[in-house]
Design an enzyme around this catalytic site. Structure first.
Site, PDB file in Angstrom:
ATOM      1  N   LEU A 274       0.869  -1.174   0.000  1.00 18.67           N
ATOM      2  CA  LEU A 274       0.000   0.000   0.000  1.00 18.67           C
ATOM      3  C   LEU A 274       0.903   1.220   0.000  1.00 18.67           C
ATOM      4  O   LEU A 274       2.028   1.177   0.526  1.00 18.67           O
ATOM      5  CB  LEU A 274      -0.890   0.025   1.248  1.00 18.67           C
ATOM      6  CG  LEU A 274      -1.976  -1.041   1.377  1.00 18.67           C
ATOM      7  CD1 LEU A 274      -2.724  -0.865   2.694  1.00 18.67           C
ATOM      8  CD2 LEU A 274      -2.953  -0.987   0.207  1.00 18.67           C
ATOM      9  N   ASP A 275       0.426   2.320  -0.557  1.00 19.06           N
ATOM     10  CA  ASP A 275       1.201   3.550  -0.531  1.00 19.06           C
ATOM     11  C   ASP A 275       1.471   3.978   0.906  1.00 19.06           C
ATOM     12  O   ASP A 275       0.662   3.725   1.806  1.00 19.06           O
ATOM     13  CB  ASP A 275       0.463   4.670  -1.271  1.00 19.06           C
ATOM     14  CG  ASP A 275       0.304   4.364  -2.758  1.00 19.06           C
ATOM     15  OD1 ASP A 275       1.108   3.590  -3.294  1.00 19.06           O
ATOM     16  OD2 ASP A 275      -0.640   4.907  -3.364  1.00 19.06           O
ATOM     17  N   GLN A 276       2.559   4.673   1.107  1.00 20.45           N
ATOM     18  CA  GLN A 276       2.957   5.100   2.452  1.00 20.45           C
ATOM     19  C   GLN A 276       1.874   5.898   3.187  1.00 20.45           C
ATOM     20  O   GLN A 276       1.616   5.667   4.364  1.00 20.45           O
ATOM     21  CB  GLN A 276       4.265   5.899   2.360  1.00 20.45           C
ATOM     22  CG  GLN A 276       4.664   6.643   3.618  1.00 20.45           C
ATOM     23  CD  GLN A 276       4.295   8.104   3.503  1.00 20.45           C
ATOM     24  OE1 GLN A 276       4.530   8.728   2.468  1.00 20.45           O
ATOM     25  NE2 GLN A 276       3.720   8.648   4.551  1.00 20.45           N
ATOM     26  N   ARG A 384      -6.439   6.545  -6.686  1.00 17.07           N
ATOM     27  CA  ARG A 384      -6.077   7.962  -6.631  1.00 17.07           C
ATOM     28  C   ARG A 384      -6.120   8.595  -8.014  1.00 17.07           C
ATOM     29  O   ARG A 384      -6.651   9.703  -8.208  1.00 17.07           O
ATOM     30  CB  ARG A 384      -4.685   8.109  -6.017  1.00 17.07           C
ATOM     31  CG  ARG A 384      -4.601   7.632  -4.582  1.00 17.07           C
ATOM     32  CD  ARG A 384      -3.157   7.461  -4.109  1.00 17.07           C
ATOM     33  NE  ARG A 384      -2.406   8.701  -4.190  1.00 17.07           N
ATOM     34  CZ  ARG A 384      -1.107   8.801  -3.903  1.00 17.07           C
ATOM     35  NH1 ARG A 384      -0.424   7.716  -3.538  1.00 17.07           N
ATOM     36  NH2 ARG A 384      -0.484   9.962  -3.988  1.00 17.07           N
TER      37      ARG A 384
END
Length: 456
Positions: A274-276, A384
């Site tokens: 997952l993105d930070q 996103r």
């Protein structure tokens, strides 16, 4: 221009070009290509602007191996943009202290060390070589950098032209290396300070690692949703990446979860990310067999349903959303990103990837609109980028959302700790593999509500 895994962009000049004033401090030698060694490992590579090669005596060797280190350091090549050691900016020896929450990043600073003569004892410890070569860097701090995963080492110099290339040929010949480009001789992260370096060794030292304060605040044992002999599921907090970054091997979900569970190095494997700034469900493998099995499920896009909660300022229409993505696009004034198109690529155009998601619901909440999304395909930054493409950017997203900012080379970007995105549920269905999931089905949900519901 390269980007870190945490989303930070690292600027740099081409060899021989003056760096932008106020930009991050990096060091290199003239005519050097970007370090091919930095391609390897879990993080992206650093860029290196041009500079002047400078050889210097080391007068402050420290520790028991100080004398040997000093002798070797007289032939270490410092690649730096300063003309004398006195002109270098001072090293920030507080870079590894506990950072204040939300503190501004220092920006990258990298030194490159090349051992050009034989140490009297044959080899020296990594920290001793660093401390002897970089005036103002104590051996204790160098040891902390090693433990933090901020130092890389190669037994032979990188394949550059000029004097580096000549030394590389000499070392390869002396050590009897028949395949110098084999991964065994590539640049890799140093994990123990008792690793020693000798004649011809190359060191890359990241003196100002990017920090993730949130990693030190989380109760990682409590974040575990489920743990079996085959896998571990966690509720990932925002503000922390899943894998290590190029200069920080500690402040990430993989390392912190492994330590919390008392597992040995290598006891967990990454299956997906997952993105930070995103929170939610992440699955780690304990065995290579489960890792291969789960990666197969993800690759086939069957048997794994990923549900997300997304916060936007605008209401999102319900139903299936379809786009065609160009991944890894870099345009002037923009970060590297995924660009969504309404149609597939025409003949002669670069390939585009089908991206689909289904908006199951959208309700008004105090801070905007919360949508529940079922991901039908999996591409980099898919939710996103797709939400941004229809004008409903994710709250806090500085790449695709309404808060998107123009990229400026050399500028240290502010740390984006969280965005309005949570992977709140994962449902796995595979009747043919009940060895991992009782009855061939498992459902994992995030332990905590998203930050916009709790005021976090």
């Amino acid at each position: 221009m390269r980007g870190r895994l945490d989303g930070t962009k690292v600027g740099g000049s081409a060899p021989g070009v003056r760096a932008r004033p106020g930009g991050p401090v990096r060091h290199s030698a003239p005519g050097l290509r970007p370090d091919p060694c930095a391609r390897r490992g879990p993080g992206p590579r650093e860029e290196k602007p041009g500079g002047r090669v400078q050889e210097e005596e080391a007068h402050d060797a420290q520790g028991a191996q100080g004398q040997a280190a000093a002798a070797a350091a007289t032939t270490v090549t410092t690649t730096t943009t300063a003309t004398t050691p006195d002109q270098r900016p001072p090293y920030r020896l507080d870079a590894l202290d506990d950072p204040e929450h939300g503190s501004a990043p220092l920006g990258p600073r990298v030194e490159h060390i090349l051992v050009r003569r034989r140490p009297p004892t044959g080899t020296i410890a990594v920290s001793a070589a660093i401390a002897s070569h970089l005036p103002g860097v104590p051996a204790d701090f160098a040891k902390r950098l090693v433990a933090f995963g901020s130092v890389y080492w190669s037994p032979v110099p990188p394949p550059y032209n000029g004097e580096w290339g000549a030394l590389r040929e000499d070392v390869v010949r002396e050590l009897g290396i028949t395949q110098p480009n084999h991964p065994d001789h590539s640049c890799r992260r140093v994990t123990r300070d008792d690793d020693c370096v000798g004649y011809g060794a190359y060191l890359r030292v990241h003196l100002q690692p990017r920090r993730f304060p949130r990693a030190r605040e989380v109760d990682w044992a409590a974040s575990v949703v489920r743990a079996t002999e085959h896998f571990v599921v966690i509720d990932k907090p925002y503000g922390v990446g899943v894998p290590p970054t190029v200069d920080n091997a500690e402040e990430n979900c993989l390392h912190m979860t492994r330590v919390a569970l008392g597992l040995l190095e290598g006891g967990l494997r990454i299956t997906h990310r997952l993105d930070q700034p995103t929170s939610g469900i992440v699955v780690f493998a304990k065995t290579k067999e489960f890792c291969a099995y789960f990666n197969g499920l993800l690759a086939r896009r069957e048997g794994v349903a990923k549900h997300y909660r997304v916060l936007t300022r605008r209401e999102v229409p319900l139903g299936t959303m379809t786009h065609y993505a160009s991944v890894g696009v870099r345009e002037k004034g923009q970060r590297t990103r995924t660009v969504m198109h309404d149609r597939d690529a025409a003949e002669g155009e670069a390939r585009r990837h089908l991206c689909q998601l289904r908006v199951l619901g959208c309700e008004r909440v105090e801070s905007g609109y919360e949508s529940e999304v079922l991901l039908l395909t999996g591409r980099t930054h898919q939710i996103r980028a797709q939400f941004g493409a229809i004008g409903c950017g994710v709250v806090g997203d500085t790449v695709y959302g309404e808060g998107a900012t123009r990229y400026e080379e050399g500028r240290i970007e502010r740390f984006v700790e969280k965005i309005g995105l949570q992977a709140h549920k994962m449902v796995i269905t595979d009747e043919d593999c009940s060895i991992y999931f009782a009855g061939g089905r498992a459902e994992f949900s995030a332990r905590a509500d998203p930050w916009w519901r709790t005021g976090g």
